[in-house]
Design a protein around this motif. Structure first.
Motif, PDB file in Angstrom:
ATOM      1  N   LEU A   7      37.684  16.674  40.751  1.00 14.50           N
ATOM      2  CA  LEU A   7      38.813  15.741  40.749  1.00 14.50           C
ATOM      3  C   LEU A   7      39.119  15.268  39.328  1.00 14.50           C
ATOM      4  O   LEU A   7      40.285  15.133  38.944  1.00 14.50           O
ATOM      5  CB  LEU A   7      38.509  14.537  41.650  1.00 14.50           C
ATOM      6  CG  LEU A   7      38.410  14.816  43.146  1.00 14.50           C
ATOM      7  CD1 LEU A   7      37.990  13.558  43.899  1.00 14.50           C
ATOM      8  CD2 LEU A   7      39.745  15.337  43.688  1.00 14.50           C
ATOM      9  N   PHE A   8      38.068  15.044  38.569  1.00 15.13           N
ATOM     10  CA  PHE A   8      38.255  14.575  37.195  1.00 15.13           C
ATOM     11  C   PHE A   8      38.905  15.666  36.333  1.00 15.13           C
ATOM     12  O   PHE A   8      39.799  15.382  35.523  1.00 15.13           O
ATOM     13  CB  PHE A   8      36.902  14.170  36.603  1.00 15.13           C
ATOM     14  CG  PHE A   8      37.012  13.614  35.214  1.00 15.13           C
ATOM     15  CD1 PHE A   8      37.513  12.331  34.995  1.00 15.13           C
ATOM     16  CD2 PHE A   8      36.632  14.375  34.117  1.00 15.13           C
ATOM     17  CE1 PHE A   8      37.620  11.816  33.718  1.00 15.13           C
ATOM     18  CE2 PHE A   8      36.745  13.874  32.827  1.00 15.13           C
ATOM     19  CZ  PHE A   8      37.238  12.584  32.627  1.00 15.13           C
ATOM     20  N   ILE A   9      38.476  16.915  36.521  1.00 17.15           N
ATOM     21  CA  ILE A   9      39.070  18.030  35.766  1.00 17.15           C
ATOM     22  C   ILE A   9      40.567  18.150  36.075  1.00 17.15           C
ATOM     23  O   ILE A   9      41.396  18.319  35.186  1.00 17.15           O
ATOM     24  CB  ILE A   9      38.345  19.354  36.097  1.00 17.15           C
ATOM     25  CG1 ILE A   9      36.922  19.346  35.528  1.00 17.15           C
ATOM     26  CG2 ILE A   9      39.121  20.550  35.545  1.00 17.15           C
ATOM     27  CD1 ILE A   9      36.083  20.528  35.965  1.00 17.15           C
ATOM     28  N   PHE A 320      51.222  14.671  37.713  1.00 18.79           N
ATOM     29  CA  PHE A 320      50.886  13.580  36.794  1.00 18.79           C
ATOM     30  C   PHE A 320      50.575  12.297  37.559  1.00 18.79           C
ATOM     31  O   PHE A 320      49.582  11.622  37.285  1.00 18.79           O
ATOM     32  CB  PHE A 320      52.036  13.351  35.814  1.00 18.79           C
ATOM     33  CG  PHE A 320      51.768  12.261  34.815  1.00 18.79           C
ATOM     34  CD1 PHE A 320      50.915  12.472  33.740  1.00 18.79           C
ATOM     35  CD2 PHE A 320      52.351  11.010  34.949  1.00 18.79           C
ATOM     36  CE1 PHE A 320      50.655  11.466  32.814  1.00 18.79           C
ATOM     37  CE2 PHE A 320      52.099  10.005  34.037  1.00 18.79           C
ATOM     38  CZ  PHE A 320      51.253  10.232  32.965  1.00 18.79           C
ATOM     39  N   LEU A 321      51.445  11.962  38.522  1.00 16.21           N
ATOM     40  CA  LEU A 321      51.238  10.725  39.279  1.00 16.21           C
ATOM     41  C   LEU A 321      49.917  10.751  40.030  1.00 16.21           C
ATOM     42  O   LEU A 321      49.136   9.793  39.977  1.00 16.21           O
ATOM     43  CB  LEU A 321      52.390  10.519  40.260  1.00 16.21           C
ATOM     44  CG  LEU A 321      52.275   9.286  41.167  1.00 16.21           C
ATOM     45  CD1 LEU A 321      52.246   8.009  40.337  1.00 16.21           C
ATOM     46  CD2 LEU A 321      53.424   9.243  42.166  1.00 16.21           C
ATOM     47  N   SER A 322      49.633  11.861  40.738  1.00 15.84           N
ATOM     48  CA  SER A 322      48.371  11.944  41.479  1.00 15.84           C
ATOM     49  C   SER A 322      47.182  11.907  40.534  1.00 15.84           C
ATOM     50  O   SER A 322      46.124  11.341  40.864  1.00 15.84           O
ATOM     51  CB  SER A 322      48.335  13.231  42.316  1.00 15.84           C
ATOM     52  OG  SER A 322      48.408  14.381  41.489  1.00 15.84           O
ATOM     53  N   SER A 323      47.346  12.472  39.340  1.00 12.70           N
ATOM     54  CA  SER A 323      46.247  12.489  38.367  1.00 12.70           C
ATOM     55  C   SER A 323      45.948  11.106  37.822  1.00 12.70           C
ATOM     56  O   SER A 323      44.778  10.727  37.658  1.00 12.70           O
ATOM     57  CB  SER A 323      46.590  13.436  37.205  1.00 12.70           C
ATOM     58  OG  SER A 323      46.744  14.745  37.662  1.00 12.70           O
ATOM     59  N   VAL A 324      46.997  10.347  37.544  1.00  7.82           N
ATOM     60  CA  VAL A 324      46.795   8.977  37.049  1.00  7.82           C
ATOM     61  C   VAL A 324      46.120   8.129  38.114  1.00  7.82           C
ATOM     62  O   VAL A 324      45.189   7.363  37.824  1.00  7.82           O
ATOM     63  CB  VAL A 324      48.138   8.351  36.632  1.00  7.82           C
ATOM     64  CG1 VAL A 324      47.957   6.876  36.311  1.00  7.82           C
ATOM     65  CG2 VAL A 324      48.712   9.073  35.413  1.00  7.82           C
ATOM     66  N   GLU A 340      27.638   9.504  38.464  1.00  9.43           N
ATOM     67  CA  GLU A 340      27.975   9.852  37.091  1.00  9.43           C
ATOM     68  C   GLU A 340      28.725  11.188  37.088  1.00  9.43           C
ATOM     69  O   GLU A 340      28.476  12.058  37.921  1.00  9.43           O
ATOM     70  CB  GLU A 340      26.710   9.999  36.231  1.00  9.43           C
ATOM     71  CG  GLU A 340      25.987   8.683  35.983  1.00  9.43           C
ATOM     72  CD  GLU A 340      24.802   8.866  35.061  1.00  9.43           C
ATOM     73  OE1 GLU A 340      24.550  10.020  34.652  1.00  9.43           O
ATOM     74  OE2 GLU A 340      24.125   7.873  34.756  1.00  9.43           O
ATOM     75  N   ILE A 341      29.659  11.320  36.152  1.00  3.92           N
ATOM     76  CA  ILE A 341      30.355  12.594  36.001  1.00  3.92           C
ATOM     77  C   ILE A 341      29.432  13.572  35.293  1.00  3.92           C
ATOM     78  O   ILE A 341      28.881  13.263  34.236  1.00  3.92           O
ATOM     79  CB  ILE A 341      31.659  12.408  35.201  1.00  3.92           C
ATOM     80  CG1 ILE A 341      32.637  11.576  36.027  1.00  3.92           C
ATOM     81  CG2 ILE A 341      32.287  13.745  34.830  1.00  3.92           C
ATOM     82  CD1 ILE A 341      33.940  11.284  35.339  1.00  3.92           C
ATOM     83  N   GLY A 342      29.279  14.765  35.897  1.00  2.86           N
ATOM     84  CA  GLY A 342      28.346  15.736  35.355  1.00  2.86           C
ATOM     85  C   GLY A 342      28.880  16.518  34.171  1.00  2.86           C
ATOM     86  O   GLY A 342      28.140  17.273  33.547  1.00  2.86           O
ATOM     87  N   LEU A 343      30.164  16.381  33.877  1.00  9.25           N
ATOM     88  CA  LEU A 343      30.756  17.134  32.775  1.00  9.25           C
ATOM     89  C   LEU A 343      30.223  16.655  31.436  1.00  9.25           C
ATOM     90  O   LEU A 343      30.015  15.459  31.223  1.00  9.25           O
ATOM     91  CB  LEU A 343      32.283  16.985  32.799  1.00  9.25           C
ATOM     92  CG  LEU A 343      32.989  17.502  34.066  1.00  9.25           C
ATOM     93  CD1 LEU A 343      34.454  17.136  34.022  1.00  9.25           C
ATOM     94  CD2 LEU A 343      32.814  19.012  34.163  1.00  9.25           C
TER      95      LEU A 343
END
Length: 421
Positions: A7-9, A320-324, A340-343
């Motif tokens: 989701l973060f990517i 963009f909207l869904s990402s924000v 925690e984010i693993g990236l």
């Protein structure tokens, strides 16, 4: 990888994609700006080169506009354009205030056949801007049709610049001018709106024109060929964003829409958040309507203008909207959980770089507008990212939800007319 990483990517990729597109548009708009400065339009030479200027019909939809319509008419009757070569047609659209008496005062003052008032009632009027424009259009006789909102005061040469642009290029279906905020110093909100409108016009209009020869008609200060309106049957009465919708109709006919920044009009913007929210929500609903009405064109027609605009709409209102929203959710979620984010990498650097890009893009725009490249405006740009820009997220969500509800319930499209001050 955890689902939160994916989701973060997605969020980071979509946000940065739009940011980079806007960086390209900002450089393109600056190139266009420099070109315009080098190639000044000489209207005197234009007058000498043409035997007779074309006849233009100026349409003005007016619903409860007593606060602004007088000033608008004064500016229109003082345009630097031959008095016998244009007409002004006002649709007094089921107004319940003093609009009618003000219009009649002007009718008595300018006793000629080039000022027409078309009055509607509850049966045939009060159904939105598209309907009001179609009614006025039926009464018009101009080879070209120009549109101004009832709160607009165009500069003296605005119409002539628009005419200059469209008669010299048969590939153009329409020409759009520039609109400025007449009440920008009223409060913090109007100062934000002023910066926003300048950014939109130079990035999205001038930038796209320089890059792919593409513009979108705004709601005011534009001129369109009459034969195009005849082909498409006028304005779509179901479109809340009639300007965007008619732009796609022009693209489909194979015409282009150009940006003429020399044609300037001054308009009033919302002075409180309640009016701003209502206006912007209508914009979002209208643009979503246009997006879904024309999305099939991505497959059925290979038209670079339509593809680029559809892609841009999808980026803004979907990706963009869904990402924000996702990124904000992830940020809050991580604050109150042990996840925690693993990236790998410094996420903070990404946020800071995005902020710097935003400030950079808008700052470039301010250098292109006389009197706007000030330290005060720069400070407003710095804080707008965390304040005014965030309000757009709420508006977009509200507009999309409202559109879905109306679509499911098959509700009648309701037009919100921006309140005047």
């Amino acid at each position: 990888m955890k689902i939160i990483d994916y989701l973060f990517i997605y969020a980071i990729f979509s946000i940065w994609m739009l940011l980079l597109i806007n960086v390209i548009l900002s450089f393109s708009s600056y190139i266009y700006f420099r070109k315009r400065k080098k190639n000044n339009i000489d209207l005197e030479e234009f007058d000498k080169s043409i035997d007779e200027l074309p006849f233009v019909s100026i349409l003005i939809p007016a619903h409860n506009e007593e606060k602004v319509i007088g000033k608008t008419l004064e500016s229109l009757f003082n345009l630097n354009y031959p008095n016998d070569r244009y007409e002004v047609i006002v649709t007094n659209d089921n107004s319940q205030d003093n609009t009618a008496s003000i219009l009649n005062e002007f009718k008595n003052r300018y006793k000629n056949n080039l000022f027409k008032i078309v009055t509607t009632n509850k049966e045939n009027g009060g159904k939105g801007k598209s309907n009001a424009l179609n009614i006025a259009y039926q009464e018009s006789k101009g080879e070209y049709i120009a549109v101004y909102d009832a709160d607009n005061t165009p500069e003296k040469n605005a119409l002539k610049y628009l005419v200059y642009g469209i008669i010299n290029n048969k590939d153009l279906g329409a020409i759009i001018g520039k609109f400025r905020t007449i009440n920008k110093k009223k409060n913090i909100l109007t100062r934000f709106i002023n910066i926003e409108t300048l950014s939109f016009q130079w990035l999205a209009q001038a930038g796209r024109w320089q890059l792919v020869k593409l513009c979108t008609i705004p709601g005011t200060n534009f001129i369109i060929r009459r034969d195009i309106l005849e082909k498409i049957g006028g304005w779509d009465p179901d479109a809340l964003a009639e300007d965007t919708e008619i732009s796609f109709q022009i693209y489909k006919l194979g015409y282009r829409i150009a940006f003429m920044p020399e044609a300037v009009t001054w308009e009033q913007e919302p002075e409180n958040l309640n009016v701003w929210f209502k206006q912007r929500t209508r914009w979002v609903k209208g643009n979503i309507y246009v997006l879904f009405k024309n999305i099939k064109l991505l497959i059925s027609e290979f038209n670079t203008k339509i593809i680029f605009d559809m892609f841009y709409f999808l980026m803004v209102y979907i990706f963009f909207l869904s990402s924000v929203i996702l990124s904000d959710f992830i940020f809050v979620f991580l604050l109150f959980s042990n996840f925690e984010i693993g990236l790998q990498g410094n996420i903070t650097v990404l946020w800071i770089m995005a902020y710097i890009l935003f400030v950079f893009e808008v700052s470039i725009v301010l250098t292109m507008e006389k009197g706007e490249n000030t330290f005060e405006n720069f400070l407003y740009v710095l804080i707008s990212y965390f304040t005014y820009s965030q309000l757009w997220i709420i508006v977009s969500i509200k507009g999309i939800i409202s559109y879905i509800i109306d679509y499911i319930s098959d509700s009648e499209k309701k037009w919100y007319k921006t309140e005047r001050f």
